[in-house]
Design an enzyme around this catalytic site. Structure first.
Site, mmCIF file in Angstrom:
data_model
loop_
_atom_site.group_PDB
_atom_site.id
_atom_site.type_symbol
_atom_site.label_atom_id
_atom_site.label_comp_id
_atom_site.label_asym_id
_atom_site.label_seq_id
_atom_site.Cartn_x
_atom_site.Cartn_y
_atom_site.Cartn_z
ATOM 1 N N GLY A 106 34.845 -2.088 83.964
ATOM 2 C CA GLY A 106 34.506 -3.398 83.381
ATOM 3 C C GLY A 106 35.761 -4.107 82.921
ATOM 4 O O GLY A 106 35.945 -4.169 81.787
ATOM 5 N N GLU A 129 34.889 -4.286 88.194
ATOM 6 C CA GLU A 129 34.065 -5.246 87.567
ATOM 7 C C GLU A 129 32.964 -5.827 88.425
ATOM 8 O O GLU A 129 33.178 -5.761 89.754
ATOM 9 C CB GLU A 129 35.026 -6.738 87.402
ATOM 10 C CG GLU A 129 34.522 -7.799 86.707
ATOM 11 C CD GLU A 129 33.586 -7.516 85.251
ATOM 12 O OE1 GLU A 129 34.534 -7.195 84.419
ATOM 13 O OE2 GLU A 129 32.619 -7.839 85.408
ATOM 14 N N ILE A 130 32.041 -5.922 87.601
ATOM 15 C CA ILE A 130 30.658 -6.153 88.469
ATOM 16 C C ILE A 130 30.279 -7.537 88.861
ATOM 17 O O ILE A 130 29.766 -8.071 89.735
ATOM 18 C CB ILE A 130 29.396 -5.612 87.833
ATOM 19 C CG1 ILE A 130 28.420 -5.388 88.931
ATOM 20 C CG2 ILE A 130 29.101 -6.393 86.731
ATOM 21 C CD1 ILE A 130 27.132 -4.481 88.259
ATOM 22 N N ASN A 173 29.979 -1.835 91.398
ATOM 23 C CA ASN A 173 29.167 -1.313 90.189
ATOM 24 C C ASN A 173 29.550 0.219 89.834
ATOM 25 O O ASN A 173 29.232 1.203 90.596
ATOM 26 C CB ASN A 173 27.553 -1.272 90.490
ATOM 27 C CG ASN A 173 26.702 -1.014 89.607
ATOM 28 O OD1 ASN A 173 27.010 -0.240 88.649
ATOM 29 N ND2 ASN A 173 25.318 -1.268 89.599
ATOM 30 N N ALA A 174 30.357 0.431 88.765
ATOM 31 C CA ALA A 174 31.184 1.433 88.630
ATOM 32 C C ALA A 174 29.909 2.574 88.230
ATOM 33 O O ALA A 174 30.115 3.733 88.401
ATOM 34 C CB ALA A 174 31.922 1.451 87.341
ATOM 35 N N LEU A 193 36.867 -0.355 77.890
ATOM 36 C CA LEU A 193 37.220 -1.301 76.756
ATOM 37 C C LEU A 193 36.176 -2.441 76.612
ATOM 38 O O LEU A 193 35.816 -3.252 77.345
ATOM 39 C CB LEU A 193 38.528 -1.684 77.016
ATOM 40 C CG LEU A 193 39.708 -0.982 77.711
ATOM 41 C CD1 LEU A 193 40.947 -1.669 77.574
ATOM 42 C CD2 LEU A 193 40.011 0.087 76.564
ATOM 43 N N ASP A 196 29.695 -3.766 77.304
ATOM 44 C CA ASP A 196 28.476 -4.501 76.886
ATOM 45 C C ASP A 196 27.693 -3.608 75.932
ATOM 46 O O ASP A 196 27.351 -2.544 76.163
ATOM 47 C CB ASP A 196 27.573 -4.862 78.103
ATOM 48 C CG ASP A 196 26.652 -5.785 77.615
ATOM 49 O OD1 ASP A 196 26.401 -6.575 78.752
ATOM 50 O OD2 ASP A 196 26.069 -5.873 76.547
ATOM 51 N N THR A 271 43.345 -7.075 76.287
ATOM 52 C CA THR A 271 42.320 -7.652 76.948
ATOM 53 C C THR A 271 41.878 -8.811 76.272
ATOM 54 O O THR A 271 41.966 -8.972 74.947
ATOM 55 C CB THR A 271 41.190 -6.506 76.997
ATOM 56 O OG1 THR A 271 40.721 -6.636 75.530
ATOM 57 C CG2 THR A 271 41.591 -5.478 77.384
ATOM 58 N N GLU A 273 38.719 -9.551 75.347
ATOM 59 C CA GLU A 273 37.998 -9.342 74.153
ATOM 60 C C GLU A 273 38.627 -8.941 73.205
ATOM 61 O O GLU A 273 38.199 -9.304 71.766
ATOM 62 C CB GLU A 273 36.701 -8.122 74.757
ATOM 63 C CG GLU A 273 35.581 -8.571 75.420
ATOM 64 C CD GLU A 273 34.894 -9.456 74.339
ATOM 65 O OE1 GLU A 273 34.369 -10.694 74.998
ATOM 66 O OE2 GLU A 273 34.565 -9.305 73.251
#
EC number: 2.1.1.33
Lengths: 297, 589
Positions: A106, A129-130, A173-174, A193, A196, A271, A273
């Protein structure tokens, strides 16, 4: 997504957004004056052209590309310096001995990867990352940075170790396919990190740390490897810490051991975020765990 | 008229008996004593609500476990004359597979990917602690007090199998994974078997070669692995054997392309008649505007093995196909082997080996297919179409007796029908129901659930026009290429895209695409500036309009207010007058 004011938009239009440093002029593309050569220099991408909503359904079949097994993965697409494409005839000196060691699950807009890549130039790291747009953003960012680095004179101060050849990103999609990319015990670090939080009860199964998935993460992480979690949501932190503590293969690392660790510092602050949380003066909770040895029997 | 039997959906064998589940009833046939033992009778509605989907029996034949549509796990004792209910426990999610472990605990895989171990008897509930609410058990499966959480996949866990040495549990899911975890410490994944192209729906370890795992799903071939070292040993092609016998297929979905649905003009009847003319090739094709899932409708539901004269015969079937197949597993599993097929008159629901009867297997067929049910046409979400019938003819009712059949398999894997008296007694014990219930029974859940649907990804939502290459460039612009992955080209040479864009092309692209092209080195500044100016002016105009409107509205309100003000003033004058008059009155009087 905050709406930018008119002035900010104008500023952004003027030149490429710089992340690391200063001089913008060198990254403007060759204009159509030079028609013969038609070389376009890459620019750092601007986030506003790559926006996508933050939540992606993990359980749905996206049109994702993943290898059937770790041995069938062509890493030359991501790390051309370290892996040769099967079709190419000229072999490189470092041939297929390196493996990806760090994974950022992610990775979002790639803040952690870009911060860690020059600090550890010999370690291959991969972001997963998806979301399609966001992956493209990171791809463009890495491509532009690599090109810029390769064009710098060798005595330039902006030169970074490794020229960002050790970092890449993949749309994956991990939760479903991490075992398809990495062999057993391949990774030595794995980062989660600001994942969601999935607050609603019925969505909590989609959280990135669940009892079932911890077995998969323990499978790709070598014994002694470290799993990092950082979040600004207290409930999520408690959930992740609870399940990691309950899992027999993960041992908590007390926070005292990790103060001053540059990697953890990068994880907390570099990051998008993380920066947003700091701007809003929120709290960050950290929980790190070491992967234990498999039980004897 | 309740005189048609529920078909037995599941069959299982122990060392001395065969057990079948039909509707909500379990019928056990002891082959040694030729005796039939039933579970208690239930009425028709409960037959549907508690319709049994999964069944397991211990090897000694003494305990039976069943899971129905009501998500209840029921454990039964096999007594001399009846099946006695031992316990009932509610599952959190629908089960996809159950089996008994060596210590008689029940391993349950469910539809969200979790695998649990339920002890044989329910754990006595601690009165001091209350049971956690359902939502918390859904979000955190380890909180379930009835069972131990073993492991979890991120998609449907289709089957599980505990290895003969009791040290590992092998689980398969819809995402092509076959996972080997330790047992009972299933949080340690030992290894994974890679190679399937589609979902994996059946696993089997033959008793003669316990290091071999046979797996099948929606792939064109069944795979044979040595699971102890994690290597593929052999592949057996099965499409040519299965495809001609497919009878049941999944429903169709509308082909939604970028939010716009394609309209079809063909009617239902036209499609069906065309299908019949052209035969098998169009069995698995959808008309214009509709899609069927990938995988040709093949879904291996069960793989089993028989030992005949020292040889291991592997048996398997695909859900919805009216055929059963076999191949010999050679002692060197990597040597090639051929598949034998026996066509059947109806779709096969399940089969099981008869105990102590070397080479004989019991089959359960869906005799209502084609009579009461058929494949759904396009434009409906129903899983099957009902053929409206009020009455069945005598011949058709007779054909229902073929629900149970016995086949004999010889040492070459070839099949032959054998008559037997045993099955007539089982047949007469099947619970009865009416036409309407039978025609609405859905007995083929996996072909709808497991295959993937092509092209249903929701993209970012922008229409990126397909600009093909012109004389100079040879790159086709598609969404993927608008961003360049780090490749040799971008690192060694200084170039990004080697493509010329004309101004008309750039004008036709939207802002997002332009921005991305910009980062790839295409000079789009002029166009972006122009667009910015345009949008600036548009915004100004809009603001002016809005301001005008506001002004107009204000004026209207004011003009409305003025007559009101006048009225108020008049009223005040009047009241004043009244008051003054009163005072005058008072002063006067």
């Amino acid at each position: 997504m905050s709406k930018r004011t008119h002035d900010q938009v104008e500023e952004m239009e003027a030149g490429p957004s710089t992340v690391t440093s200063t001089s913008t002029s060198s990254l403007t593309p060759a204009t159509n004056g030079s028609n013969d050569v038609n070389i376009g220099l890459l620019q750092l991408p601007q986030k506003r052209f790559y926006r996508q909503r933050a939540h992606a359904n993990v359980f749905v079949d996206h049109e994702l590309d993943y290898p059937k097994s770790p041995s069938e993965m062509d890493w030359s697409y991501h790390y051309p310096k370290y892996f040769t494409h099967p079709d190419q005839t000229e072999p490189s000196s470092i041939q297929n001995e390196k493996k990806v060691e760090w994974a950022d699950v992610g990775c979002g807009f790639g803040g952690l990867l870009m911060a860690l890549a020059p600090m550890f130039p010999d370690t291959l790291m991969l972001g997963m990352e998806i979301r399609m747009s966001v992956t493209k953003y990171v791809t463009d960012r890495i491509a532009a940075t690599r090109q810029y680095q390769s064009m710098l004179p060798s005595n330039s101060t902006e030169r970074e170790n490794g020229e960002y050849q050790n970092v890449s990103v993949i749309r994956a999609n991990a939760m479903k396919h991490i075992g398809n990319f990495f062999e057993k015990g391949q990774l030595s670090k794995i980062f989660f990190l600001f994942p969601d939080p999935h607050f609603k009860n019925r969505k909590q199964k989609a959280r990135i740390i669940t009892p079932g998935l911890l077995a998969e993460y323990a499978y790709v992480l070598k014994p002694g490897g470290i799993l990092y979690t950082v979040t600004d949501v207290k409930d999520l932190h408690e959930w992740m810490a609870l399940h990691l503590n309950n899992h027999p293969l993960f041992i908590p690392i007390p926070n005292e051991e990790l103060t001053g660790d540059a990697i953890l510092e990068a994880a907390r602050t570099s990051t998008e975020e993380g920066k947003k949380v700091e701007r809003n003066k929120g709290d960050k909770w950290v929980a790190c765990f070491r992967r234990a040895e498999n039980p004897e029997d | 008229m309740s005189d048609l039997p529920f078909p037995p959906l599941i069959l299982a064998s122990s060392s001395s008996s065969v057990v079948s589940a039909s509707g909500a009833q379990i019928i056990l046939y002891n082959s040694q004593t030729s005796k039939i033992i039933n579970s208690p009778q239930v009425e028709n509605k409960l037959q549907q609500n508690g319709f049994i989907r999964h069944l397991a029996i211990t090897n000694d034949g003494k305990i039976v476990a069943s899971v129905g549509d009501d998500k209840n796990l029921k454990v039964w004792d096999v007594n001399d004359d009846e099946l006695k209910l031992r316990s009932t426990r509610g599952l959190i999610k629908k089960a996809s597979h159950i089996s008994f472990a060596n210590d008689n605990s029940i391993i349950v895989s469910d539809k969200v990917g979790d695998v649990y171990s339920y002890p044989l008897d329910p754990i006595p509930s601690d009165p001091s602690t209350s049971r956690p609410p359902m939502y918390s058990m859904v979000s955190d499966p380890t909180k379930n007090p009835d069972c131990t959480y073993l492991l979890g996949h991120v998609s449907v866990t289709t089957q599980h199998i505990i290895t003969p040495d009791n040290k590992y549990i092998i689980t398969a899911d819809r995402d092509e994974h076959i996972r080997i975890s330790r047992y009972p410490k299933a949080y340690v994944i030992e290894r994974q078997l890679f190679g399937h192209d589609g979902f994996v729906s059946a696993l089997h370890i033959p008793s003669s070669q316990s290091n071999i795992l046979i797996s099948g799903g929606g792939d064109p071939s069944i795979r044979i692995w040595d699971w102890t070292i994690g290597q593929l040993v052999n592949k057996v092609d099965i499409y040519s054997a299965i495809l001609p016998h497919r009878k049941v297929r999944s429903y169709m979905r509308k082909n939604k392309w970028k939010g716009r649905t394609m309209k079809t003009e063909e009617t239902n009847t036209a499609i069906q008649s065309r299908d019949q003319e052209e035969g098998e090739e169009t069995f698995y094709s959808a008309p214009e505007g509709y899609v069927l899932p990938t995988g040709q409708g093949v879904c291996i539901k069960k793989i089993d093995s028989l030992q005949i004269s020292g040889k291991t015969i592997i048996l398997f079937f695909s859900e919805g196909a009216s055929s059963i197949h076999s191949f010999i597993l050679p002692s060197d599993p990597s040597s090639p082997t051929t598949v034998n097929t026996l066509p059947l008159p109806y779709p096969l629901l399940d089969f099981t080996a008869l105990p102590n009867d070397n080479g004989k297997i019991l089959l359960s067929l869906d005799t209502a297919w084609g009579v009461l049910k058929t494949n759904p046409g396009p434009g409906t979400d129903a899983r099957q179409d009902v053929i409206q019938r009020d009455e069945l003819s005598i011949e058709e009712k007779e054909s229902f007796k073929d629900t149970l059949s016995i086949l004999e398999v010889n040492e070459e894997g070839k099949f032959s029908f054998t008559p037997s008296n045993d099955i007539s007694s089982i047949y007469s014990n099947l619970p009865k129901t009416d036409i309407k219930t039978l025609s609405n029974l859905n007995l083929y859940p996996l072909i709808n659930l497991l295959p993937r649907w092509p092209g249903l990804e929701e993209d970012e939502g922008i229409d990126i026009p397909q600009i093909n290459s012109n004389e100079n460039g040879n790159i086709d612009i598609s969404d993927d290429l608008i961003s360049l992955a780090p490749t040799n080209l971008t690192t060694k040479t200084l170039g990004g895209t080697i493509k010329n864009y004309t101004i008309e092309e750039l004008n036709s692209l939207n802002l997002k695409v332009l921005g991305r092209l910009k980062s790839n080195g295409v000079d789009v500044n002029e166009i972006l500036k122009q667009r910015q100016k345009k949008s600036k002016e548009e915004r100004k105009l809009k603001l002016l309009e809005i301001n005008k409107k506001l002004k107009e509205e204000k004026e209207e309100i004011e003009t409305q207010k003025e007559p009101e003000k006048k009225k108020q003033k008049q009223k005040q004058k009047q009241t004043k007058k009244v008051v003054i008059l009163n005072e005058e009155d008072m002063s006067n009087s």
